[in-house]
Write a protein that holds these residues in place. Structure first.
Motif, PDB file in Angstrom:
ATOM      1  N   THR A  52      -7.269  -5.606  -9.139  1.00 12.27           N
ATOM      2  CA  THR A  52      -6.126  -6.505  -9.335  1.00 12.27           C
ATOM      3  C   THR A  52      -5.400  -7.176  -8.061  1.00 12.27           C
ATOM      4  N   GLY A  53      -6.662  -7.846  -7.214  1.00  9.85           N
ATOM      5  CA  GLY A  53      -6.430  -8.621  -6.558  1.00  9.85           C
ATOM      6  C   GLY A  53      -4.757  -7.954  -4.676  1.00  9.85           C
ATOM      7  N   VAL A  54      -4.452  -8.722  -4.019  1.00  9.15           N
ATOM      8  CA  VAL A  54      -3.867  -8.175  -2.975  1.00  9.15           C
ATOM      9  C   VAL A  54      -2.988  -9.485  -2.850  1.00  9.15           C
ATOM     10  N   PRO A  55      -1.704  -9.257  -3.730  1.00  8.30           N
ATOM     11  CA  PRO A  55      -0.419 -10.229  -3.447  1.00  8.30           C
ATOM     12  C   PRO A  55      -0.128  -9.188  -2.004  1.00  8.30           C
ATOM     13  N   ASN A  56       0.791  -9.975  -1.308  1.00 10.46           N
ATOM     14  CA  ASN A  56       0.982 -10.345   0.629  1.00 10.46           C
ATOM     15  C   ASN A  56       2.151 -10.760   0.944  1.00 10.46           C
ATOM     16  N   ILE A  57       2.719 -10.065   1.494  1.00 11.13           N
ATOM     17  CA  ILE A  57       3.572 -10.794   2.326  1.00 11.13           C
ATOM     18  C   ILE A  57       3.998 -10.532   3.752  1.00 11.13           C
ATOM     19  N   THR A  58       4.234 -12.173   4.635  1.00 11.64           N
ATOM     20  CA  THR A  58       3.807 -11.738   6.288  1.00 11.64           C
ATOM     21  C   THR A  58       4.946 -12.638   6.219  1.00 11.64           C
ATOM     22  N   TYR A  59       5.276 -11.664   7.460  1.00  7.17           N
ATOM     23  CA  TYR A  59       6.217 -12.554   8.512  1.00  7.17           C
ATOM     24  C   TYR A  59       6.045 -13.160   9.442  1.00  7.17           C
TER      25      TYR A  59
END
Length: 186
Positions: A52-59
């Motif tokens: 499905t792909g890679v949704p990501n979040i980075t701080y």
């Protein structure tokens, strides 16, 4: 082993977010992205590569003008194989930053290594469940470009849990001094 890796991941998360007073020393960024062709997807090959792909979040927290420390989270579901949730501390170094130009461009590289939590969806009769924490959560990004100041777009080329190509939006949060925002050239 899995318990030790989970404890290490929890400790790194805690260290990254506890000290509010340290967060006042510099700026922070929150990046929301979407990647494709992750290492989990490429390593499995066909027929287990329907991702499905890679949704990501980075701080990210700026420790200097060109160096950030942060924490990334990504999730990928490979429909006929399983899903991966990855938590990884990250180090980013800027190669070029046009702080004084009208259109700000930042070229950077980053590396991260953490924990991948696998949920096996392909367990049949008399098969073992391979679910659990794995030490496979890494991302090496030799080239990334960010265009904009407070709100910016970015594209990253690398290899790992975020994928070969990762793109999205980035929000830079200014530090606060005495209740007022102060713009600094980070």
């Amino acid at each position: 082993m899995q318990r030790k890796l989970l404890f290490l991941c929890f400790a790194l998360c805690t260290i990254a977010f506890i000290p509010r007073t340290l967060a006042q020393q510099g700026k922070s960024e929150i990046a929301v992205g979407y990647g494709n062709w992750s290492i989990y997807n490429l390593a499995n090959g066909k027929p287990f590569s329907n991702s499905t792909g890679v949704p990501n979040i980075t701080y990210r927290y700026y420790v200097s003008k060109n160096v950030t420390l942060g924490l990334g989270f990504g999730y990928e579901n490979i429909t006929n194989f399983g899903s991966w949730a990855t938590i990884a501390p990250e180090l980013t170094v800027a190669y070029l930053d046009t702080r004084d130009a009208f259109t700000r461009i930042r070229i950077y590289g980053s590396v991260s290594y953490g924990l991948g939590i696998f949920s096996d969806a392909n367990v049949g009769i008399n098969q073992t469940d391979a679910s659990g924490a794995k030490p496979y959560g890494f991302q090496a990004t030799p080239f990334g470009i960010r265009v904009g100041r407070q709100v910016a777009g970015f594209v990253e080329l690398g290899c790992g849990y975020k994928g070969l190509v990762n793109f999205g939006l980035d929000l830079r949060v200014p530090r606060r001094l005495g209740g007022r925002e102060r713009a600094i050239q980070y």
